[in-house]
Design an enzyme around this catalytic site. Structure first.
Site, PDB file in Angstrom:
ATOM      1  N   VAL A 147       0.822  -1.222   0.000  1.00  0.00           N
ATOM      2  CA  VAL A 147       0.000   0.000   0.000  1.00  0.00           C
ATOM      3  C   VAL A 147       0.849   1.262   0.000  1.00  0.00           C
ATOM      4  O   VAL A 147       0.340   2.353  -0.263  1.00  0.00           O
ATOM      5  CB  VAL A 147      -0.953   0.012   1.208  1.00  0.00           C
ATOM      6  CG1 VAL A 147      -1.943  -1.133   1.106  1.00  0.00           C
ATOM      7  CG2 VAL A 147      -0.186  -0.051   2.524  1.00  0.00           C
ATOM      8  N   ALA A 148       2.126   1.145   0.324  1.00  0.00           N
ATOM      9  CA  ALA A 148       3.043   2.296   0.301  1.00  0.00           C
ATOM     10  C   ALA A 148       4.452   1.769   0.130  1.00  0.00           C
ATOM     11  O   ALA A 148       4.840   0.779   0.760  1.00  0.00           O
ATOM     12  CB  ALA A 148       2.920   3.114   1.580  1.00  0.00           C
TER      13      ALA A 148
ATOM     14  N   SER B 298      11.927   4.409  -0.030  1.00  0.00           N
ATOM     15  CA  SER B 298      13.292   3.998  -0.369  1.00  0.00           C
ATOM     16  C   SER B 298      13.810   2.899   0.546  1.00  0.00           C
ATOM     17  O   SER B 298      14.622   2.069   0.129  1.00  0.00           O
ATOM     18  CB  SER B 298      14.222   5.207  -0.293  1.00  0.00           C
ATOM     19  OG  SER B 298      14.180   5.786   0.998  1.00  0.00           O
TER      20      SER B 298
ATOM     21  N   ALA C 181      11.592   1.017   2.873  1.00  0.00           N
ATOM     22  CA  ALA C 181      10.618   0.036   3.365  1.00  0.00           C
ATOM     23  C   ALA C 181       9.370   0.030   2.499  1.00  0.00           C
ATOM     24  O   ALA C 181       9.148   0.913   1.666  1.00  0.00           O
ATOM     25  CB  ALA C 181      10.246   0.348   4.811  1.00  0.00           C
TER      26      ALA C 181
ATOM     27  N   LYS D 203       5.171  -2.473   8.484  1.00  0.00           N
ATOM     28  CA  LYS D 203       6.247  -1.803   7.753  1.00  0.00           C
ATOM     29  C   LYS D 203       7.453  -2.743   7.705  1.00  0.00           C
ATOM     30  O   LYS D 203       7.992  -3.119   8.750  1.00  0.00           O
ATOM     31  CB  LYS D 203       6.613  -0.487   8.452  1.00  0.00           C
ATOM     32  CG  LYS D 203       7.668   0.336   7.753  1.00  0.00           C
ATOM     33  CD  LYS D 203       7.873   1.648   8.520  1.00  0.00           C
ATOM     34  CE  LYS D 203       8.930   2.521   7.862  1.00  0.00           C
ATOM     35  NZ  LYS D 203       9.128   3.800   8.602  1.00  0.00           N
TER      36      LYS D 203
ATOM     37  N   ASP E 298       9.190  15.904  11.278  1.00  0.00           N
ATOM     38  CA  ASP E 298       8.824  16.043   9.866  1.00  0.00           C
ATOM     39  C   ASP E 298       7.318  15.889   9.678  1.00  0.00           C
ATOM     40  O   ASP E 298       6.853  14.977   8.975  1.00  0.00           O
ATOM     41  CB  ASP E 298       9.573  14.998   9.031  1.00  0.00           C
ATOM     42  CG  ASP E 298       9.507  15.309   7.539  1.00  0.00           C
ATOM     43  OD1 ASP E 298       9.228  16.456   7.179  1.00  0.00           O
ATOM     44  OD2 ASP E 298       9.738  14.385   6.729  1.00  0.00           O
TER      45      ASP E 298
END
Length: 549
Positions: free
Chosen positions: A128-129, A132, A134, A150, A282
């Site tokens: 689903v994602a 770089s 994982a 993850k 972030d």
């Protein structure tokens, strides 16, 4: 990079040099390798029409996921890199094509210590994602709870180590051979990137950050981080609760909802930075999810900052001085925090004044606190006032939350959330409770000294009774005086010897004692000669060392 490692990774070196030259950095490569220019046989060079910092970003994207992640980490050092470069690095995209699950399964099962079917009730093998480092999958546990998994890409640690060695080698070569870039301390930046990359490869670090935030978070009904399942997570696998909601980057909200969400997210980050001292570094719009129940979820806790109480108070002083348009106070606070007094304060005040006028000018509407902090940190670093790396993370976090909030509410102004917290900090530092706390600290220190004093006095008395007490004196700056006294004593001694020789030689000559030399007693003549030689030596020594030494 060692020579053996350089040749072992020659293919990767060729790729890096080719990309840099294609993006218009052939001149820089010529300075790195001025003699051999071995890379010129393979490198096509084209004229670049983009800005310098755009070409840096494009080079990192073309070099692949590891360099993209490196660039994102470099963006957290505004005190060491130019302001324009920092803004360009924030545009780096970390999405890459996913690997098939058959390649990811060994990593997942190796970290779990069991098969996928033994741990999960169901597991969707569709990624689903993909980033770089994982890939993320959705699954359910045996008890039915939905989770996001993850998983670190296979062989990524070896690839990262290779690229880190190459980055360190390039940074060292540029620092050594390109004087124009030497003030940016590229080897120091490369070392920071290495530390950050190795930390992000350890998902246990990210899991600890998420749990710690949820422990400190005073408003879980407004913001939260996903719950982590520690028994299933490790260094290369992170299992956490599945978050269902809308990512801010891909959603549109009504004005009323946007204002509420922007205020809640910004208020949380300000509280994290100035009150608890632990914050998400972030919080860009891709890492902020709005739940169906209206709560905000902060994702991706791989990078977090920590501020001590002194650092939080210093940051508050810095922000107050900036809002009050007081560049002298800004410079003074920065120099106190940086622990240096060698910087050119007047030059810094001039640069700070320009930065405050550009980003803290109320005439332009809302203040751009994040951009102002980035520019101020670069000014401090350029003038030799190094601040803690966590201040750089603060600037990056503030800029990210401002941009996220502006997407939700174009009229958002962070100073409305910062001002009450700053006033609260001022009350904490100057109020009765703060004075009482400082008074208790001073009293504890004083009482500790009093407790130790009798024992120290007893020890001195005991040493006096045992004739074991010695006092050490150390003379400083008297070495020249000792030399002068010694030299004067030697000259006086020689003078006395010369006078005695002259007198004794004169007496011998009057006695006419044999043997004779030139019609006079030989011993008298020899005495005169020795006295003359010694006298000439004294004169020569006085002339050589000076009359007053």
């Amino acid at each position: 990079m060692k020579p053996l490692g350089f040749y072992h990774n020659a293919v990767r070196v060729k790729e890096v040099f080719a990309v840099l030259a294609r993006q218009g950095f052939a001149g820089l490569l010529g300075q790195i390798d001025p003699k051999g220019r071995w890379w010129s046989r393979w490198v096509p060079r084209t004229a670049a029409r983009r800005t310098l910092w755009e070409r840096v970003r494009l080079s990192l994207e073309e070099l692949g996921p590891t360099f993209v992640k490196m660039g994102q980490l470099m963006g957290s050092r505004p005190d060491m890199l130019p302001h324009g470069l920092i803004l360009e690095l924030r545009k780096l995209q970390n999405a890459v094509s996913p690997l098939p699950f058959s390649e990811m399964r060994p990593v997942l099962e190796g970290e779990l210590g069991a098969g996928v079917a033994e741990v999960f009730g169901s597991f969707d093998e569709t990624c689903v994602a993909s980033a770089s480092l994982a890939q993320v999958y959705f699954a359910t546990l045996k008890d039915g709870r939905e989770v996001a998994v993850k998983v670190q890409r296979p062989q990524v640690q070896r690839q990262v180590q290779t690229d880190l060695e190459l980055l360190a080698w390039l940074a060292g070569q540029v620092h050594q051979r390109v004087p124009l870039l030497r003030p940016y301390d590229l080897p120091g930046v490369a070392a920071e990137v290495r530390e950050g990359m190795l930390r992000e490869l350890d998902y246990e670090h990210e899991a600890r950050n998420q749990r710690y935030f949820n422990t400190l978070n005073p408003h879980p009904e407004k913001v939260f981080a996903p719950e982590v399942f520690g028994g299933l997570s490790g260094r290369r696998v992170l299992v956490m609760e599945r978050v269902r909601g809308r990512v801010v980057a891909d959603s549109v909200f009504s004005p009323e909802e946007g204002r509420r969400l922007a205020a809640a997210g910004a208020s949380s980050l300000v509280h994290q930075i100035l009150i608890t001292g632990f914050f998400h570094a972030d919080p860009h719009e891709g890492n902020v999810v709005v739940m169906d129940d209206g709560r905000i979820c902060f994702l991706d806790w791989g990078m977090a900052g920590n501020l001590t109480r002194r650092m939080r108070h210093g940051l508050a002083d810095l922000l107050l001085a900036a809002v009050n348009q007081d560049p002298e106070r800004v410079v003074q606070v920065a120099m106190d925090l940086g622990g240096t007094g060698r910087a050119d304060a007047r030059a810094m005040e001039r640069d700070v004044t320009l930065a405050l006028r550009e980003h803290f000018n109320t005439a332009i509407g809302h203040m751009e606190i994040g951009r102002a902090m980035l520019k101020l940190l670069f000014i401090f670093g350029r003038n030799g006032v190094p601040l803690s790396r966590d201040y750089s993370l603060v600037a990056k976090a503030v800029l990210a939350i401002e941009e996220t909030a502006w997407k939700l509410d174009p009229t958002f102004d962070l100073k409305d959330d910062v001002r009450p917290v700053l006033l609260q900090l001022q009350r904490e530092r100057t109020g009765p409770l703060a004075l009482a706390r400082e008074g208790r600290a001073v009293a504890r220190s004083f009482l500790g000294t009093l407790r130790e004093l009798p024992g120290e006095i007893s020890q001195i008395v005991r040493r006096v009774q045992q004739d074991d007490l010695t006092i050490k004196f150390e003379h400083k700056g008297l070495e020249e005086l000792d030399d002068a006294v010694s030299r004067a004593s030697s000259r006086i001694t020689l003078g006395v010897i010369i006078a005695a020789l002259i007198v004794s030689s004169s007496l011998i000559i009057t006695t006419h004692v044999e043997p004779f030399l030139l019609g006079y007693p030989a011993l008298g003549i020899i005495g005169y000669v020795l006295s003359a030689l010694l006298g000439l030596y004294v004169i020569w020594d006085i002339v050589r060392h000076g009359r007053h030494r």
